[in-house]
Design a protein around this motif. Structure first.
Motif, PDB file in Angstrom:
ATOM      1  N   SER B 165       0.844  -1.193   0.000  1.00 10.89           N
ATOM      2  CA  SER B 165       0.000   0.000   0.000  1.00 10.89           C
ATOM      3  C   SER B 165       0.880   1.245   0.000  1.00 10.89           C
ATOM      4  O   SER B 165       2.101   1.157   0.154  1.00 10.89           O
ATOM      5  CB  SER B 165      -0.916   0.004   1.228  1.00 10.89           C
ATOM      6  N   GLN B 191      -2.310  -3.169  -3.788  1.00  8.51           N
ATOM      7  CA  GLN B 191      -3.360  -2.146  -3.753  1.00  8.51           C
ATOM      8  C   GLN B 191      -2.740  -0.858  -3.251  1.00  8.51           C
ATOM      9  O   GLN B 191      -2.848  -0.495  -2.082  1.00  8.51           O
ATOM     10  CB  GLN B 191      -4.508  -2.584  -2.835  1.00  8.51           C
ATOM     11  N   LEU B 219      -5.180  -4.361  -7.507  1.00  6.29           N
ATOM     12  CA  LEU B 219      -6.369  -3.518  -7.540  1.00  6.29           C
ATOM     13  C   LEU B 219      -6.075  -2.072  -7.900  1.00  6.29           C
ATOM     14  O   LEU B 219      -6.981  -1.315  -8.157  1.00  6.29           O
ATOM     15  CB  LEU B 219      -7.067  -3.550  -6.180  1.00  6.29           C
ATOM     16  N   SER B 220      -4.839  -1.681  -7.833  1.00  5.82           N
ATOM     17  CA  SER B 220      -4.510  -0.312  -8.222  1.00  5.82           C
ATOM     18  C   SER B 220      -3.003  -0.137  -8.207  1.00  5.82           C
ATOM     19  O   SER B 220      -2.265  -1.095  -8.227  1.00  5.82           O
ATOM     20  CB  SER B 220      -5.195   0.711  -7.313  1.00  5.82           C
ATOM     21  N   ARG B 388     -12.954  -5.334  -1.231  1.00  2.00           N
ATOM     22  CA  ARG B 388     -12.027  -4.422  -1.907  1.00  2.00           C
ATOM     23  C   ARG B 388     -12.338  -4.358  -3.398  1.00  2.00           C
ATOM     24  O   ARG B 388     -12.290  -3.293  -4.015  1.00  2.00           O
ATOM     25  CB  ARG B 388     -10.574  -4.880  -1.699  1.00  2.00           C
ATOM     26  N   PHE B 392     -13.528  -1.096  -5.470  1.00  2.65           N
ATOM     27  CA  PHE B 392     -12.812  -0.699  -6.690  1.00  2.65           C
ATOM     28  C   PHE B 392     -13.798  -0.497  -7.828  1.00  2.65           C
ATOM     29  O   PHE B 392     -13.747   0.502  -8.548  1.00  2.65           O
ATOM     30  CB  PHE B 392     -11.786  -1.776  -7.067  1.00  2.65           C
TER      31      PHE B 392
END
Lengths: 253, 397
Positions: B165, B191, B219-220, B388, B392
């Protein structure tokens, strides 16, 4: 009494080809109507345009459910308004369990109708009871939606959706296709159990066979995009003997 | 024996001469770092930040073991159970040398040249509690360079939860050595914030009957590469790699897998599900190599991508390189849009268009999350990840 479903002079085009050419009919609460017709007569177009699928353009006429026009209404709002289409070919959706799907659907419709959503426990009880009546076991509720279901299971699952959504007006599109006689009986039993004085049904089929088990009040013959004949349940039996040839000819002529 | 410092000095020289991996290296064709990264990092923090709130996977798992790397530095380590030991990599130069011997990936030199923390984790028995290693950078100026070597003894097993993160730049090299009959279940959650660069290289070496199960969820993060290389050294070893990549905005995320079947009677199973929105760019390059003596290898590889936007881009490069004659290998790849018929079906049941789309996408990634069934606390992890994913998708909508 006014009609529950009223189709008035409906003209529908798909990719600029006119498929329905002035179809009219009306179904009152408590009635079961059958629409029979040969291949290419516009049966599937009718069911899709009623449910609001993209690509089916109404060029003329109207569809009223309880007096409210469905024109321009999206599919989810039609479901909330009380319309239900049992698909000829129910979709398989991997990764989404039947139970999750049913709960999402029921709660979306309840929300839309201004009713309270059901919590997980009461929904489970509710759906299990409905599933039991259709002889669908718990395992089928846990499996991904329609994935690996037999033809009969898929159709029973459609009727399960109908029974939990409690629609005002149900359209059954070729519900008999792909079913053997035992599966057909089970599905028909499920449908018959949902017959109600408040509910209308439109049973769309190519074959008379289904109508032995779901007895219609009125039978319409659809050919060339129009209703060419309307009669009692006996009309279906006549048709079984003589076939569609006469009606197809009529329109062509 | 070459000393650690000597190897690091060498890495610095090589990195200074060659720089970041770029298009000239075939493995980096789709992810040219030279154009995207500064030539060096000056702002490597050597101080720990206090009071960082971490969004960890194990927040709701009681008995989990925790290791936190903040800005590349390992924070205080709690007492470890029997069968788990941590030591400094600087005392094990042979491990660095051994792992890098036949790999010429330029990223390794970059990592070693900048290395802040290197540790060795020895697992000598079955560890029941899941272990989370969390990486977090506190600002966009921070860069983390970490290397971890895992050694699983014969019959040992561990559930490893790796999560990322924050901001800045993270570069992690994980080397996994699994001895006979050992089992590693490895969840990797990527993420990070939309500006973060994450370069995660994971190298796994499997002895007889060793099992490696990897589930990676991205996820990102702005620019990411999640790479896994597995070497099958002895019969009975197996690796399962399952990846779900969800990307939006202008993100660029690269999933690269290399499965090197050196031994006969080994199996692998790679599955990747990608969902791209906006102008995101996704890459899946998966390679399976079956060596000449590696008979009776079974390897499957499947990549499916779902494009939610006409401006998104997906690059897929599946490769099979087979030199043995008695093998069962397959690969497949598909790129498509949301199934409009399925969407109509759900909407006809009263489910709004957006909710129906989310449902279909969740269904698409659920096969990957399903691979966590056998992980310690698998059900909790699945629920956590599904939340999550839903968040998203709602942001994406």
């Amino acid at each position: 009494m006014s009609a529950l479903l009223e189709i008035k002079n409906l003209h529908v085009s798909v990719a600029d080809t006119e498929i329905l050419k002035g179809l009219s009919l009306s179904v009152s609460a408590g009635e079961v109507h059958a629409i029979m017709g040969p291949n290419g007569s516009g049966k599937s177009t009718l069911s899709y345009v009623l449910a609001g699928r993209d690509g089916y353009e109404i060029t003329n006429g109207d569809i009223l459910l309880n007096g409210v026009s469905l024109k321009g209404m999206n599919p989810e709002d039609r479901a909330i308004a009380g319309l239900f289409l049992a698909f000829q070919y129910p979709l398989e959706i991997p990764g989404v369990t039947n139970m999750t799907f049913l709960k999402t659907s029921v709660n979306a419709v309840r929300r839309g109708r201004g009713e309270e959503e059901m919590d997980a426990a009461s929904f489970l009880r509710f759906v299990r009871e409905k599933a039991k009546a259709l002889r669908l076991d718990d395992d089928m509720l846990k499996r991904p939606l329609n994935v690996g279901f037999s033809g009969g299971e898929k159709k029973r699952n459609e009727i399960l959706q109908m029974s939990v959504l409690e629609p005002l007006m149900a359209i059954l599109d070729e519900t008999d296709s792909g079913l053997d006689i035992d599966a057909l009986k089970t599905v028909a039993e499920g449908v018959n159990a949902l017959r109600d004085t408040q509910r209308g049904m439109l049973v769309i089929t190519h074959y008379q066979r289904l109508l032995d088990y779901i007895k219609p009040d009125i039978v319409h013959i659809l050919a060339g995009g129009q209703i060419v004949k309307t009669g009692s349940a006996e009309l279906a039996l006549e048709l079984e003997k003589s076939g569609y040839a006469d009606y197809v000819g009529e329109v062509v002529a | 024996m070459t000393s650690f410092n000597h190897m690091q000095q060498e890495a610095k020289e090589i990195f200074a001469a060659n720089g970041w991996p770029n298009k000239r290296n075939e493995d980096w064709h789709y992810t040219d770092l030279s154009a995207r990264l500064p030539s060096s990092f000056q702002n490597q923090s050597l101080e720990l930040s206090e009071d960082v709130r971490l969004d960890k996977l194990t927040c709701d798992i009681e008995d989990a073991l925790q290791l936190d790397f903040i800005n590349g530095l390992l924070t205080e380590v709690e007492e470890l159970p029997d069968g788990l030991e941590i030591s400094a990599l600087i005392d094990h130069p042979e491990l660095v040398q051994q792992s890098d011997e036949d790999v010429t990936d330029p990223l390794l030199y970059a990592n070693l040249a900048h290395l802040e923390t290197g540790i060795v984790i020895d697992v000598s028995q079955v560890i029941e509690e899941p272990m989370e290693i969390h990486f977090h950078n506190t600002s966009s100026e921070e860069a983390s360079f970490v290397r971890i070597v895992f050694r699983l003894a014969e019959g040992a097993s561990l559930t490893l939860l790796e999560s990322h993160s924050g901001w800045g730049h993270t570069q992690l090299v994980s080397d996994v050595y699994q001895h006979e009959d050992s089992m590693l279940r490895h969840l990797r959650l990527h993420q990070a914030e939309d500006t973060q660069v994450s370069l995660l290289l994971n190298r796994v070496s499997l002895d007889a009957r060793a099992q490696y199960h990897n589930v990676a969820i991205s996820l990102s993060g702005g620019l990411g590469r999640l790479e896994t290389r597995v070497t099958f050294n002895a019969p009975g070893s197996h690796a399962g790699l399952a990846t779900a990549l969800l990307s939006r905005g202008k993100q660029h995320i690269d999933i690269t897998t290399r499965l090197n079947h050196l031994s006969a009677d080994t199996t692998s199973d790679t599955v990747a599900r990608t969902i791209l929105d906006d102008e995101a760019c996704g890459i899946f390059q998966g390679k399976v190599i079956v060596h000449q003596d590696a008979q009776r290898v079974e390897a499957t590889q499947k990549s499916d991508a779902l494009m939610l936007s006409a401006d998104a881009m997906m690059n897929v490069k599946p490769e099979l390189e087979i030199y043995a004659d008695d093998v069962a290998c397959a690969h497949g790849s598909a790129i498509g849009e949301i199934d409009h018929e399925a969407l109509f079906f759900l909407r006809s049941r009263g489910i709004g268009e957006e909710a129906a789309r989310i449902m279909l996408v969740e269904g698409f990634v659920s096969e990957i999350l399903g691979r966590l069934d056998d992980f310690a606390a698998g059900a909790v992890l699945q629920e956590n990840l599904l939340k999550r994913v839903a968040t998203f998708l709602k942001k994406s909508a």
